[in-house]
Design an enzyme around this catalytic site. Structure first.
Site, PDB file in Angstrom:
ATOM      1  N   LYS A   9      63.729  24.616  24.265  1.00 35.84           N
ATOM      2  CA  LYS A   9      63.399  25.882  23.603  1.00 35.84           C
ATOM      3  C   LYS A   9      61.976  26.325  23.967  1.00 35.84           C
ATOM      4  O   LYS A   9      61.087  25.504  24.144  1.00 35.84           O
ATOM      5  CB  LYS A   9      63.506  25.653  22.088  1.00 35.84           C
ATOM      6  N   LYS A  14      57.525  21.870  26.771  1.00 30.20           N
ATOM      7  CA  LYS A  14      57.969  21.502  28.124  1.00 30.20           C
ATOM      8  C   LYS A  14      56.807  21.428  29.102  1.00 30.20           C
ATOM      9  O   LYS A  14      56.644  20.450  29.827  1.00 30.20           O
ATOM     10  CB  LYS A  14      58.947  22.553  28.687  1.00 30.20           C
ATOM     11  N   LYS A  40      56.815  32.798  30.835  1.00 27.23           N
ATOM     12  CA  LYS A  40      55.411  32.665  30.438  1.00 27.23           C
ATOM     13  C   LYS A  40      54.491  32.365  31.618  1.00 27.23           C
ATOM     14  O   LYS A  40      53.282  32.534  31.529  1.00 27.23           O
ATOM     15  CB  LYS A  40      55.250  31.570  29.359  1.00 27.23           C
ATOM     16  N   ASP A 125      65.949  28.749  26.094  1.00 22.54           N
ATOM     17  CA  ASP A 125      66.455  29.518  24.946  1.00 22.54           C
ATOM     18  C   ASP A 125      67.761  30.198  25.310  1.00 22.54           C
ATOM     19  O   ASP A 125      68.684  30.270  24.511  1.00 22.54           O
ATOM     20  CB  ASP A 125      65.449  30.601  24.535  1.00 22.54           C
TER      21      ASP A 125
HETATM   22  N1  LIG Z   1      52.588  16.449  21.599  1.00 24.77           N
HETATM   23  C1  LIG Z   1      51.940  17.559  21.255  1.00 24.77           C
HETATM   24  N2  LIG Z   1      50.995  17.517  20.295  1.00 24.77           N
HETATM   25  C2  LIG Z   1      50.334  18.626  19.928  1.00 24.77           C
HETATM   26  N3  LIG Z   1      50.533  19.854  20.455  1.00 24.77           N
HETATM   27  C3  LIG Z   1      51.463  19.964  21.416  1.00 24.77           C
HETATM   28  C4  LIG Z   1      52.204  18.826  21.872  1.00 24.77           C
HETATM   29  N4  LIG Z   1      53.050  19.260  22.851  1.00 24.77           N
HETATM   30  C5  LIG Z   1      52.849  20.584  22.997  1.00 24.77           C
HETATM   31  N5  LIG Z   1      51.896  21.028  22.139  1.00 24.77           N
HETATM   32  C6  LIG Z   1      51.418  22.403  22.004  1.00 24.77           C
HETATM   33  O1  LIG Z   1      52.528  23.260  21.740  1.00 24.77           O
HETATM   34  C7  LIG Z   1      52.328  24.517  22.404  1.00 24.77           C
HETATM   35  C8  LIG Z   1      53.534  24.826  23.272  1.00 24.77           C
HETATM   36  O2  LIG Z   1      53.590  23.909  24.328  1.00 24.77           O
HETATM   37  P1  LIG Z   1      54.125  24.347  25.775  1.00 24.77           P
HETATM   38  O3  LIG Z   1      54.077  23.124  26.603  1.00 24.77           O
HETATM   39  O4  LIG Z   1      53.398  25.550  26.284  1.00 24.77           O
HETATM   40  O5  LIG Z   1      55.634  24.753  25.421  1.00 24.77           O
HETATM   41  P2  LIG Z   1      56.776  25.309  26.399  1.00 24.77           P
HETATM   42  O6  LIG Z   1      56.330  25.069  27.806  1.00 24.77           O
HETATM   43  O7  LIG Z   1      57.993  24.545  25.997  1.00 24.77           O
HETATM   44  O8  LIG Z   1      56.928  26.777  26.085  1.00 24.77           O
HETATM   45  C9  LIG Z   1      51.028  24.399  23.182  1.00 24.77           C
HETATM   46  O9  LIG Z   1      50.001  25.003  22.414  1.00 24.77           O
HETATM   47  C10 LIG Z   1      50.794  22.908  23.286  1.00 24.77           C
HETATM   48  O10 LIG Z   1      49.417  22.568  23.363  1.00 24.77           O
HETATM   49 MG   LIG Z   2      56.053  26.450  29.281  1.00 30.36          MG
END
Ligand SMILES: Nc1ncnc2c1ncn2[C@@H]1O[C@H](COP(=O)(O)OP(=O)(O)O)[C@@H](O)[C@H]1O
Ligand SMILES: [Mg+2]
Ligand SMILES: Nc1ncnc2c1ncn2[C@@H]1O[C@H](COP(=O)(O)OP(=O)(O)O)[C@@H](O)[C@H]1O
Ligand code: SF4
Ligand SMILES: [Mg+2]
Lengths: 268, 268
Positions: A9, A14, A40, A125
């Site tokens: 999601k 990720k 993104k 998603d």
């Molecule tokens: N293990 C974790 N602990 C704390 N914050 C996290 C962790 N994993 C991800 N985040 C935070 O959650 C948010 C979304 O992460 P992101 O990797 O960009 O998600 P996605 O790539 O799935 O859209 C970011 O602000 C990231 O720093």
């Molecule tokens: Mg991402």
């Protein structure tokens, strides 16, 4: 060459997890390429230290057939190769189109040849159009789904599993496991464990929700780079090792919505 | 007939908010139709007391040209008319396709004629294909974006605003406001207020994160039905009144990613 994809999601973690795993693999001497497939366009931000300024779709729009590998493959932390597929503007065309165009262009350029690992970071998603391509067309063989214990995240994970199951006859994509990324839900680890088993896979990691991740993110780095001796860095390294060695790839058995809700209520 | 759409990131609270607003409007004597446009197909669950068993796309696949209004428009709590667009299986075709097919079929059937309000509940993670149709083709004129103070949610809201701005020349869709749905982020209300202003709109409600919502959801009801005298029910009623009377519709001014991150850091 091991071809891995992280699905999940939007906002579930990720890219953060992928970048840290890529960094951990590179640290061990592996040649790694991370390919962001999410509107993104920030999959590789923690490896490049900034948002990627040249997505593949940008370069194709700008240079057409003149696109070169150097224009779309950038080098980041520990030598990790970084690619961002890109996509059209919101409201226009297909959000997954950047992925389709990018993967075909990379294939044409023979841009990724010596790498030991290719890690696709894909929005989960909606598993349609370009977002389904890494699974459907065999760009990735080892699919991992990043999920927290929240129902919304499990719902998306289950849908991704449906996509993997659907194309398992035709392609080589199989499910390597669920990567738990904690949101501090009650009984989250147990919930994710049972969820994974019901899907005919396993929970391959349970990554704590940790402040070091935010601290590293503000500086646009991975935890591997900013806090290499931290416990969180070791969690990512263990996951990287697991992915290197994992051969237990399965065809998932997705569950019904009723089963998902029941699971969620049992542990919640 | 007022044609409203709620957009927002998946899981942010669109359907819960929409169902409660529809229930509040119906309670006041308005004729309301809520149309779910999200692959989760559960927009109207809290009004029907169960997941909709017959989406428009299901009925079109099953009955082709023989589809009738009765097969796709169901009656829920307080007489609210309920429609679920439906969509293809994960991995197949276009996730937004159900919306395109559904809206054209409803138009053909002249299924929605006497209603005072039509409320579209639309996924906003990817604003492409069918998901852009309510904005692009003028099915909705008053767009509201449901968002929490989390960066991921603001990012999606900003993208939806880009979609609305893009088609403002061609269609009649305008931004009516941001509906804050709290995730208990630090300084969330102030953050959402400033976010709305930067987008050239305003924060039209700030809905508390409240246990009554979960309690009602477990029973598959709206708060309006289960706890009609609660403060949370009144929050939804106030929002319904606002939507009825609001004529301050604007063309949004989306922000850059850098501005979004800076905003998030300022309040976080
Ligand atoms: N293990 C974790 N602990 C704390 N914050 C996290 C962790 N994993 C991800 N985040 C935070 O959650 C948010 C979304 O992460 P992101 O990797 O960009 O998600 P996605 O790539 O799935 O859209 C970011 O602000 C990231 O720093
Ligand atoms: Mg991402
Ligand atoms: N104000 C609120 N307080 C508490 N829980 C909420 C609130 N709004 C939504 N939720 C919960 O958040 C989850 C997602 O809401 P939902 O309306 O299904 O999101 P969406 O339709 O945007 O995908 C649901 O479990 C719902 O009960
Ligand atoms: S296939 Fe998916 S990504 Fe492409 S337009 Fe349709 S909904 Fe959007
Ligand atoms: Mg919904």
């Amino acid at each position: 060459m091991k071809k891995v994809a992280f699905y999940g999601k939007g906002g579930i973690g990720k890219s953060t997890t992928a970048a840290n795993v890529s960094a951990a693999l590179a640290e061990k001497g592996h040649l790694v390429c991370q390919i962001g497939c999410d509107p993104k366009n920030d999959s590789t931000r923690l490896l490049l230290g900034k948002a990627c300024a040249q997505t593949v779709l940008d370069m194709v729009r700008q240079n057409g057939d003149e696109v070169t590998t150097e224009q779309v493959v950038h080098t980041g932390f520990a030598g990790v190769k970084c690619v961002e597929a890109g996509g059209p503007e919101p409201g226009v065309g297909c959000a997954g189109r950047g992925i389709i165009v990018a993967l075909e262009k990379l294939k044409l350029l023979q841009a990724i040849t010596d790498e030991h690992f290719v890690l696709y970071d894909v929005l989960g998603d909606v598993v349609c159009g370009g977002f389904a391509v890494p699974i459907r067309e065999g760009y990735a063989t080892d699919i991992y789904i990043v999920s927290s214990g929240e129902l919304m995240s499990l719902y998306a994970a289950n849908n991704i599993a449906k996509g993997v199951a659907r194309f398992s006859g035709r392609g080589r994509a199989r499910l390597g496991g669920i990567i738990g990324n904690s949101r501090n839900i009650a009984n989250e680890r147990e919930l994710l464990c049972e969820f994974a088993e019901k899907l005919n896979t396993r929970l391959v990691a349970f990554i704590p929700h940790d402040r070091s991740v935010q601290q590293a993110e503000i500086r646009r780095k991975t935890v591997i780079e900013l806090a290499p001796h931290s416990r969180q860095a070791d969690v990512y390294r263990r996951l990287a090792d697991y992915i290197v060695e994992n051969t237990a790839l399965t065809v998932p058995t997705p569950m019904s919505l009723a089963e998902l809700e029941e699971l969620s209520l049992t542990y919640g």
